[in-house]
Design a protein around this motif. Sequence first.
Motif, short mmCIF file in Angstrom:
data_model
loop_
_atom_site.label_atom_id
_atom_site.label_comp_id
_atom_site.label_asym_id
_atom_site.label_seq_id
_atom_site.Cartn_x
_atom_site.Cartn_y
_atom_site.Cartn_z
N GLN B 48 0.90 -1.38 0.46
CA GLN B 48 0.06 -0.13 0.44
C GLN B 48 1.26 1.01 0.62
OE1 GLN B 48 -3.81 -0.12 -1.07
NE2 GLN B 48 -3.39 -2.02 -0.43
N VAL B 49 0.95 1.88 -1.24
CA VAL B 49 1.50 3.42 -1.02
C VAL B 49 1.57 4.88 0.28
CG1 VAL B 49 1.98 5.32 -2.06
CG2 VAL B 49 1.29 3.05 -3.70
N GLN B 70 -3.93 3.80 -2.45
CA GLN B 70 -3.30 3.30 -3.58
C GLN B 70 -2.36 1.76 -3.67
OE1 GLN B 70 -0.32 6.71 -4.51
NE2 GLN B 70 -2.37 8.08 -6.32
N THR B 71 -2.82 0.70 -4.47
CA THR B 71 -2.32 -0.64 -4.08
C THR B 71 -0.75 -0.33 -5.08
OG1 THR B 71 -4.31 -1.07 -3.70
CG2 THR B 71 -2.77 -3.28 -4.03
N LEU B 86 5.49 5.23 -9.03
CA LEU B 86 4.94 3.56 -8.60
C LEU B 86 3.45 3.36 -9.76
CD1 LEU B 86 4.38 6.31 -5.18
CD2 LEU B 86 6.15 3.59 -5.73
N GLN B 87 3.38 2.19 -9.89
CA GLN B 87 2.30 2.02 -10.60
C GLN B 87 1.04 0.88 -9.89
OE1 GLN B 87 3.99 0.06 -13.91
NE2 GLN B 87 3.47 1.82 -15.68
N VAL B 88 0.21 1.68 -9.60
CA VAL B 88 -0.72 1.67 -8.55
C VAL B 88 -1.69 1.63 -8.99
CG1 VAL B 88 0.07 3.13 -7.56
CG2 VAL B 88 -1.58 3.91 -8.44
N GLN B 90 -5.34 2.79 -8.27
CA GLN B 90 -5.80 3.86 -7.31
C GLN B 90 -7.47 3.49 -6.64
OE1 GLN B 90 -4.76 7.21 -5.98
NE2 GLN B 90 -6.73 6.58 -5.01
N GLU B 91 -7.74 3.09 -5.93
CA GLU B 91 -9.28 3.33 -5.14
C GLU B 91 -9.91 4.54 -5.17
OE1 GLU B 91 -12.15 1.01 -4.97
OE2 GLU B 91 -9.42 0.09 -4.47
N GLY B 92 -10.88 4.76 -5.04
CA GLY B 92 -11.24 5.88 -5.62
C GLY B 92 -10.75 6.92 -6.53
N VAL B 93 -10.38 7.97 -5.80
CA VAL B 93 -10.08 9.41 -6.25
C VAL B 93 -8.64 9.38 -5.90
CG1 VAL B 93 -12.50 10.59 -7.20
CG2 VAL B 93 -11.17 11.62 -4.82
N ALA B 94 -7.60 9.94 -6.25
CA ALA B 94 -6.04 10.52 -5.99
C ALA B 94 -5.86 11.63 -5.82
CB ALA B 94 -5.04 10.64 -6.67
N CYS B 95 -6.71 13.10 -6.40
CA CYS B 95 -6.58 14.70 -5.50
C CYS B 95 -7.85 14.88 -3.99
CB CYS B 95 -6.71 15.21 -6.83
SG CYS B 95 -6.71 16.52 -6.48
N HIS B 96 -6.68 15.66 -3.53
CA HIS B 96 -7.78 16.06 -2.74
C HIS B 96 -8.87 17.07 -3.13
CE1 HIS B 96 -5.66 19.68 -2.76
NE2 HIS B 96 -5.72 20.38 -2.51
#
Lengths: 128, 128
Positions: B48-49, B70-71, B86-88, B90-96
């Motif tokens: 997990q990142v 991020q897995t 990092l190739q991941v 992304q669950e949901g969204v990355a940005c705040h």
Amino acid sequence: MNEKLVEILKFNDQGLIPAIAQQHDTGEILMMAWMNLDAIQETLKTGQVCYWSRSRSALWRKGESSGHIQTLKDFRVDCDGDTILLQVHQEGVACHTGRRNCFFYSVEDDTVSINSDVIVAPEDMYKK
Amino acid sequence: MNEKLVEILKFNDQGLIPAIAQQHDTGEILMMAWMNLDAIQETLKTGQVCYWSRSRSALWRKGESSGHIQTLKDFRVDCDGDTILLQVHQEGVACHTGRRNCFFYSVEDDTVSINSDVIVAPEDMYKK
């Protein structure tokens, strides 16, 4: 210079911002380098990507000596204004080792392996 | 810790390395953040990142409070050892801001436009 852009951008203590170059149509991440305000202005004006070389302390017109130029397709900035994403068309190879992209070390558990081939012999990189 | 990896990595004066996160299957660039050695070790160990938060001076387990984790799928390092990819997943969204990725400002000539929608309302980002 685009005033709104200047408001958004946040340069670090050295006056630089990291810029990620991505091949626009395949999504491949080619490299990461740094830009200062002059490099950004030149890139937006010419449509050819220009970085700032930290080792040479000079503008670095990518591909100027090798022909491996990057043509700008889209110029993006992130939410915090402290990272640039350049969507480009990469002519030839992005990496000075002669590989298509710079991210060729793959890390897993206790091993580091090399996951891509040299396309252009490094000694031929700067013979145009 | 992977000895070969430690040999390759080049940390900056603050002991940090920039890390680009890319959605592994679509190529979308999600965000750029920073890692120190502890964050790298934790990411490789757990899958997990985990980043280093420069504003909080603390490990930043991405998605710990929001669920937007991020897995890790692949951990790459560039030719100079000074950037991580990092190739991941992304669950949901990355940005705040509640957008899928952070690179939503698009710059062209004298305009800066916003090129992606808010998926999660920012006020709901940290309600798990």
